[in-house]
Design a protein around this motif. Structure first.
Motif, PDB file in Angstrom:
ATOM      1  N   LEU A  84       0.837  -1.207   0.000  1.00 37.22           N
ATOM      2  CA  LEU A  84       0.000   0.000   0.000  1.00 37.22           C
ATOM      3  C   LEU A  84       0.866   1.248   0.000  1.00 37.22           C
ATOM      4  N   GLU A  85       1.952   1.202   0.753  1.00 38.25           N
ATOM      5  CA  GLU A  85       2.894   2.318   0.794  1.00 38.25           C
ATOM      6  C   GLU A  85       3.587   2.477  -0.550  1.00 38.25           C
ATOM      7  N   LEU A  86       3.951   1.363  -1.166  1.00 34.76           N
ATOM      8  CA  LEU A  86       4.649   1.397  -2.457  1.00 34.76           C
ATOM      9  C   LEU A  86       3.828   2.101  -3.532  1.00 34.76           C
ATOM     10  N   VAL A  87       2.517   1.868  -3.540  1.00 38.43           N
ATOM     11  CA  VAL A  87       1.661   2.440  -4.586  1.00 38.43           C
ATOM     12  C   VAL A  87       0.930   3.696  -4.129  1.00 38.43           C
ATOM     13  N   SER A  88       1.321   4.232  -2.983  1.00 42.77           N
ATOM     14  CA  SER A  88       0.752   5.486  -2.458  1.00 42.77           C
ATOM     15  C   SER A  88      -0.750   5.404  -2.241  1.00 42.77           C
ATOM     16  N   LEU A  89      -1.214   4.307  -1.629  1.00 43.30           N
ATOM     17  CA  LEU A  89      -2.638   4.149  -1.349  1.00 43.30           C
ATOM     18  C   LEU A  89      -2.930   4.015   0.139  1.00 43.30           C
ATOM     19  N   ARG A  90      -1.935   4.187   0.974  1.00 41.60           N
ATOM     20  CA  ARG A  90      -2.132   3.929   2.397  1.00 41.60           C
ATOM     21  C   ARG A  90      -3.191   4.849   2.998  1.00 41.60           C
ATOM     22  N   ASP A  91      -3.241   6.092   2.544  1.00 42.95           N
ATOM     23  CA  ASP A  91      -4.199   7.045   3.110  1.00 42.95           C
ATOM     24  C   ASP A  91      -5.638   6.695   2.764  1.00 42.95           C
ATOM     25  N   ARG A  92      -5.839   5.958   1.658  1.00 48.26           N
ATOM     26  CA  ARG A  92      -7.203   5.598   1.244  1.00 48.26           C
ATOM     27  C   ARG A  92      -7.470   4.104   1.393  1.00 48.26           C
ATOM     28  N   ALA A  93      -6.579   3.394   2.061  1.00 45.43           N
ATOM     29  CA  ALA A  93      -6.698   1.940   2.153  1.00 45.43           C
ATOM     30  C   ALA A  93      -7.936   1.506   2.919  1.00 45.43           C
ATOM     31  N   GLY A  94      -8.443   2.347   3.819  1.00 47.87           N
ATOM     32  CA  GLY A  94      -9.619   1.984   4.592  1.00 47.87           C
ATOM     33  C   GLY A  94     -10.932   2.264   3.880  1.00 47.87           C
ATOM     34  N   ASP A  95     -10.884   2.934   2.726  1.00 53.95           N
ATOM     35  CA  ASP A  95     -12.103   3.242   1.979  1.00 53.95           C
ATOM     36  C   ASP A  95     -12.564   2.032   1.168  1.00 53.95           C
ATOM     37  N   ARG A  96     -13.867   1.944   0.953  1.00 54.56           N
ATOM     38  CA  ARG A  96     -14.393   0.857   0.137  1.00 54.56           C
ATOM     39  C   ARG A  96     -13.982   1.047  -1.326  1.00 54.56           C
ATOM     40  N   VAL A  97     -13.693  -0.065  -1.984  1.00 58.56           N
ATOM     41  CA  VAL A  97     -13.194  -0.018  -3.351  1.00 58.56           C
ATOM     42  C   VAL A  97     -14.230   0.581  -4.306  1.00 58.56           C
ATOM     43  N   ARG A  98     -15.531   0.446  -3.989  1.00 62.80           N
ATOM     44  CA  ARG A  98     -16.551   0.998  -4.885  1.00 62.80           C
ATOM     45  C   ARG A  98     -16.410   2.514  -5.026  1.00 62.80           C
ATOM     46  N   GLY A  99     -15.754   3.154  -4.070  1.00 65.37           N
ATOM     47  CA  GLY A  99     -15.558   4.597  -4.151  1.00 65.37           C
ATOM     48  C   GLY A  99     -14.239   4.997  -4.779  1.00 65.37           C
ATOM     49  N   TYR A 100     -13.442   4.027  -5.209  1.00 67.69           N
ATOM     50  CA  TYR A 100     -12.152   4.319  -5.814  1.00 67.69           C
ATOM     51  C   TYR A 100     -12.326   4.802  -7.262  1.00 67.69           C
ATOM     52  N   SER A 101     -11.463   5.698  -7.658  1.00 68.52           N
ATOM     53  CA  SER A 101     -11.401   6.078  -9.069  1.00 68.52           C
ATOM     54  C   SER A 101     -10.735   4.952  -9.847  1.00 68.52           C
ATOM     55  N   LEU A 102     -10.815   5.036 -11.192  1.00 70.48           N
ATOM     56  CA  LEU A 102     -10.170   4.022 -12.032  1.00 70.48           C
ATOM     57  C   LEU A 102      -8.674   3.960 -11.757  1.00 70.48           C
ATOM     58  N   GLY A 103      -8.058   5.131 -11.584  1.00 68.58           N
ATOM     59  CA  GLY A 103      -6.633   5.160 -11.313  1.00 68.58           C
ATOM     60  C   GLY A 103      -6.284   4.513  -9.991  1.00 68.58           C
ATOM     61  N   MET A 104      -7.129   4.720  -8.965  1.00 69.85           N
ATOM     62  CA  MET A 104      -6.877   4.103  -7.663  1.00 69.85           C
ATOM     63  C   MET A 104      -7.023   2.586  -7.741  1.00 69.85           C
ATOM     64  N   ARG A 105      -7.999   2.126  -8.506  1.00 68.41           N
ATOM     65  CA  ARG A 105      -8.164   0.677  -8.684  1.00 68.41           C
ATOM     66  C   ARG A 105      -6.941   0.086  -9.391  1.00 68.41           C
ATOM     67  N   GLN A 106      -6.413   0.859 -10.331  1.00 69.40           N
ATOM     68  CA  GLN A 106      -5.240   0.384 -11.061  1.00 69.40           C
ATOM     69  C   GLN A 106      -4.044   0.246 -10.109  1.00 69.40           C
ATOM     70  N   ARG A 107      -3.881   1.225  -9.239  1.00 66.27           N
ATOM     71  CA  ARG A 107      -2.785   1.154  -8.271  1.00 66.27           C
ATOM     72  C   ARG A 107      -2.990   0.004  -7.270  1.00 66.27           C
ATOM     73  N   LEU A 108      -4.254  -0.232  -6.912  1.00 74.58           N
ATOM     74  CA  LEU A 108      -4.551  -1.363  -6.025  1.00 74.58           C
ATOM     75  C   LEU A 108      -4.213  -2.677  -6.734  1.00 74.58           C
ATOM     76  N   GLY A 109      -4.465  -2.731  -8.032  1.00 75.81           N
ATOM     77  CA  GLY A 109      -4.119  -3.926  -8.802  1.00 75.81           C
ATOM     78  C   GLY A 109      -2.619  -4.162  -8.823  1.00 75.81           C
ATOM     79  N   ILE A 110      -1.846  -3.090  -8.964  1.00 74.41           N
ATOM     80  CA  ILE A 110      -0.384  -3.219  -8.925  1.00 74.41           C
ATOM     81  C   ILE A 110       0.058  -3.687  -7.544  1.00 74.41           C
ATOM     82  N   ALA A 111      -0.581  -3.149  -6.497  1.00 73.48           N
ATOM     83  CA  ALA A 111      -0.257  -3.577  -5.138  1.00 73.48           C
ATOM     84  C   ALA A 111      -0.502  -5.073  -4.970  1.00 73.48           C
ATOM     85  N   ALA A 112      -1.624  -5.563  -5.510  1.00 73.28           N
ATOM     86  CA  ALA A 112      -1.928  -6.992  -5.417  1.00 73.28           C
ATOM     87  C   ALA A 112      -0.867  -7.824  -6.141  1.00 73.28           C
TER      88      ALA A 112
END
Length: 270
Positions: A84-112
């Motif tokens: 999460l830190e690597l892809v700069s998503l730690r601040d939004r990690a507690g939010d539900r994915v349905r509220g993520y933008s396309l770019g945030m989902r893409q970064r979450l995919g890279i994190a996975a």
């Protein structure tokens, strides 16, 4: 490795073949020296992948989605926070994915894809949906991964990004490799002896006639001319000045990865 090609050329299909998601009709593939797909179970633990648009449980948070994946893979929970830190998503990690933008989902995919600390990372259009700041973050992330020994195989249509990030490149067209090698060698091979120069002058038609009469190749470009075959740009300036035409701009047009890509795939149809 930047893996490039027009839409429909086979980039995603190639990645899907390597991951055993599509069965080949013929031919042979190897990863880490092992035949694919027969030996895929032996090497898949060293491979991370993001293919097309990543899919997650929309009602769960980004962190929870990664925790579930880590649990299936037998990975420690601390690794979730690291990626999460690597892809700069730690601040939004507690939010539900349905509220993520396309770019945030893409970064979450890279994190996975990074959860397993893979030796080989296969990424299909990782910059999809990212804003300029997000693209820069992914660029820096890929550089860091390459610097730590991870091999990154990235399919992308962002040619300028590929040129900045990748050491080597492969360009395919209609399912066949048309060129490959280091980025520098591929770009340099396109320069050849037909170096071009951009010329701006008040009377474009008259300047074009002067240059053509001297045996140069001239291509109108709207408010300028593109001239090839002069060798030294000073020759263009001399030819025009001695005919009473003075340039307002004269500069070499260096080949880049985009121009090489277009020259090799122009007119291609899926």
């Amino acid at each position: 490795l930047g893996f490039l090609g027009p839409n429909g050329s086979g980039k995603t299909t190639t990645i899907r073949l390597l991951l055993g998601l599509v069965k080949p009709d013929a031919g042979e593939m190897r990863m880490f020296g092992r035949r694919i797909p027969d030996d895929l179970p032996e090497v898949i633990s060293d491979v991370g992948a993001l293919v097309e648009t990543p899919v997650f449980f929309p009602g769960f948070s980004g962190r929870r989605n990664l925790q579930l994946l880590a649990g299936v893979a037998g990975l420690p929970g601390a690794r979730v926070e690291e990626v999460l830190e690597l892809v700069s998503l730690r601040d939004r990690a507690g939010d539900r994915v349905r509220g993520y933008s396309l770019g945030m989902r893409q970064r979450l995919g890279i994190a996975a894809a990074l959860l397993k600390k893979p030796r080989l990372l296969l990424l299909d259009e990782p910059g999809n949906g990212l804003d300029p700041a997000g693209i820069r973050e992914v660029r820096e992330l890929l550089r860091r991964l390459g610097g730590t020994g991870t091999t990154v195989f990235v399919s992308s249509h962002l040619l300028a990004e590929v040129e900045q990030v990748c050491d080597s490149v492969a360009i395919i067209n209609r399912g066949r490799l048309v060129t490959g090698g280091s980025v520098r060698d591929v770009v340099d091979s396109a320069r050849g002896s037909a170096a071009e120069a951009l010329v701006r002058v008040a009377d474009l038609p008259a300047a074009e006639a002067v240059l053509r009469s001297a045996g140069l190749e001239v291509r109108p470009g709207g408010d300028h001319l593109v001239v090839a075959g002069a060798g030294d740009p000073a020759r263009i300036s001399y030819l025009l000045a001695t005919s009473g035409h003075y340039v307002s701009e004269l500069r070499p047009l260096a080949a880049d990865l985009e121009s090489v890509f277009l020259s090799l795939t122009e007119g291609a149809t899926p």
